[in-house]
Design an enzyme around this catalytic site. Structure first.
Site, PDB file in Angstrom:
ATOM      1  N   ASP A 139       0.844  -1.189   0.000  1.00  0.00           N
ATOM      2  CA  ASP A 139       0.000   0.000   0.000  1.00  0.00           C
ATOM      3  C   ASP A 139       0.884   1.245   0.000  1.00  0.00           C
ATOM      4  O   ASP A 139       2.002   1.234   0.529  1.00  0.00           O
ATOM      5  CB  ASP A 139      -0.884   0.041   1.250  1.00  0.00           C
ATOM      6  CG  ASP A 139      -1.889  -1.093   1.290  1.00  0.00           C
ATOM      7  OD1 ASP A 139      -2.145  -1.691   0.227  1.00  0.00           O
ATOM      8  OD2 ASP A 139      -2.404  -1.381   2.384  1.00  0.00           O
ATOM      9  N   ARG A 140       0.340   2.302  -0.530  1.00  0.00           N
ATOM     10  CA  ARG A 140       1.080   3.569  -0.570  1.00  0.00           C
ATOM     11  C   ARG A 140       1.532   4.007   0.830  1.00  0.00           C
ATOM     12  O   ARG A 140       2.646   4.501   1.007  1.00  0.00           O
ATOM     13  CB  ARG A 140       0.182   4.654  -1.191  1.00  0.00           C
ATOM     14  CG  ARG A 140       0.852   6.001  -1.333  1.00  0.00           C
ATOM     15  CD  ARG A 140      -0.117   7.000  -1.943  1.00  0.00           C
ATOM     16  NE  ARG A 140       0.498   8.307  -2.125  1.00  0.00           N
ATOM     17  CZ  ARG A 140      -0.146   9.380  -2.594  1.00  0.00           C
ATOM     18  NH1 ARG A 140      -1.402   9.273  -2.938  1.00  0.00           N
ATOM     19  NH2 ARG A 140       0.485  10.521  -2.724  1.00  0.00           N
TER      20      ARG A 140
END
Length: 308
Positions: A139-140
């Site tokens: 995930d970012r």
């Protein structure tokens, strides 16, 4: 006007994502234009539409549309702050594999409204690398170990290792409340939803795919618990949603935390998701490595605050 190109995928590019293939073949064309061509079906694989994440096979025929020169521009430059940060984040390197400690806030790949990501940083940092492909994703907002293949053969081998559960991935997370020592495994199916705003959310649902995460308590604090998480399956937002399902959301999680967890994160001045891919251990016969990525300073300071 340029002409339509029909390119047959060679063996060396088998396994590469379609969008990465196009970014190399259509150098100088803005990334937004390439993704628009994919959405509109201007790009075809074997005469059919294909998604950006499609993995090319040897012998596939890719139709590249004629893009007017007026649509072309210089490749977008990655902000210097990201490139300079990534320079210092290598935790393992070999001829076929590059493992980095990805910082929180940096997507692994541009696209979907993001102009740059980790791959774009690496291509600007190492322009002589002929093949750079993400092996998996983070995930970012998640930091830590991310694998990037430097050769198609390495990509295939690493994908095989992931399918056979030969790569042990361990995450560290700080969750709200008292995580019981006996809660060592969560087996809850997950399904992805897209809200009207376009935001992607994941929830537990019997209609979803089976998802399993193993947990272990590392350290306890008055209002929080530091845990280790091992995802047995690899679903989107899996650890985050399973922690929420257990009633102990990860601190700093704007998507899945409850009011109490958000308030605690605010008191701790936690400016990011406290989820970190801490280690990778590969035990495949033809590929063995072990690597760790240290917590960034802000997370260490949060733990020192709780200990103090």
């Amino acid at each position: 006007m340029p002409q339509v190109q029909l390119i047959q995928v060679a063996e060396e590019y088998a396994g590469q994502r379609l969008d990465n293939f196009l970014l190399r073949e259509m150098k100088g064309v803005p990334k937004t234009r390439i993704y628009r061509a994919l959405r509109k079906g201007e790009v075809r694989v074997n005469k059919g539409r294909a998604r950006p994440e499609y993995r090319l096979q040897q012998g596939d025929v890719v139709r590249i549309p004629p893009i007017r020169m007026a649509d072309q521009a210089l490749p977008q430059q990655v902000p210097a702050r990201w490139v300079n940060l990534i320079k210092e984040q290598t935790v393992y390197s070999s001829s076929g594999l590059w493992v980095l400690n990805k910082p929180s806030g940096l997507a692994v790949h541009g696209g979907s409204g993001l102009s740059v990501g980790l791959i774009e940083c690496l291509r600007q940092l190492a322009p002589d690398e002929r093949f750079l492909e993400l092996v998996h994703r983070l995930d970012r907002d998640t930091s830590g170990c991310i694998m990037v293949a430097r050769k198609p053969s390495a990509l295939k081998l690493l994908h095989k290792a992931l399918r056979e559960d030969a790569i042990d991935k361990r995450y560290i997370a700080l969750v709200s409340g008292y995580w019981p020592s006996g809660r060592k495994r969560i087996d809850a199916p997950l399904i992805k939803n897209t809200l009207q705003s376009g935001e992607r959310m994941v929830r537990v649902s019997q209609e979803g795919k089976r998802s399993i995460t193993e947990f272990k308590v590392l350290e306890r604090f008055d209002e929080a618990t530091l845990i280790e998480a091992r995802p047995v399956t690899g679903r989107t937002h899996q650890i985050r949603v399973h922690a929420q399902q257990a009633g102990h959301p990860i601190l700093g999680d704007a998507k899945y935390a409850d009011d109490a967890a958000l308030a605690l994160g605010k008191r701790l001045r936690l400016g990011r998701l406290f989820l970190h891919a801490a280690s990778l251990n590969c035990v495949l016969k033809d590929l063995q490595f072990q690597t760790t990525a240290p917590l960034e300073t802000s997370l260490e300071l949060t733990l020192e605050t709780l200990r103090g």
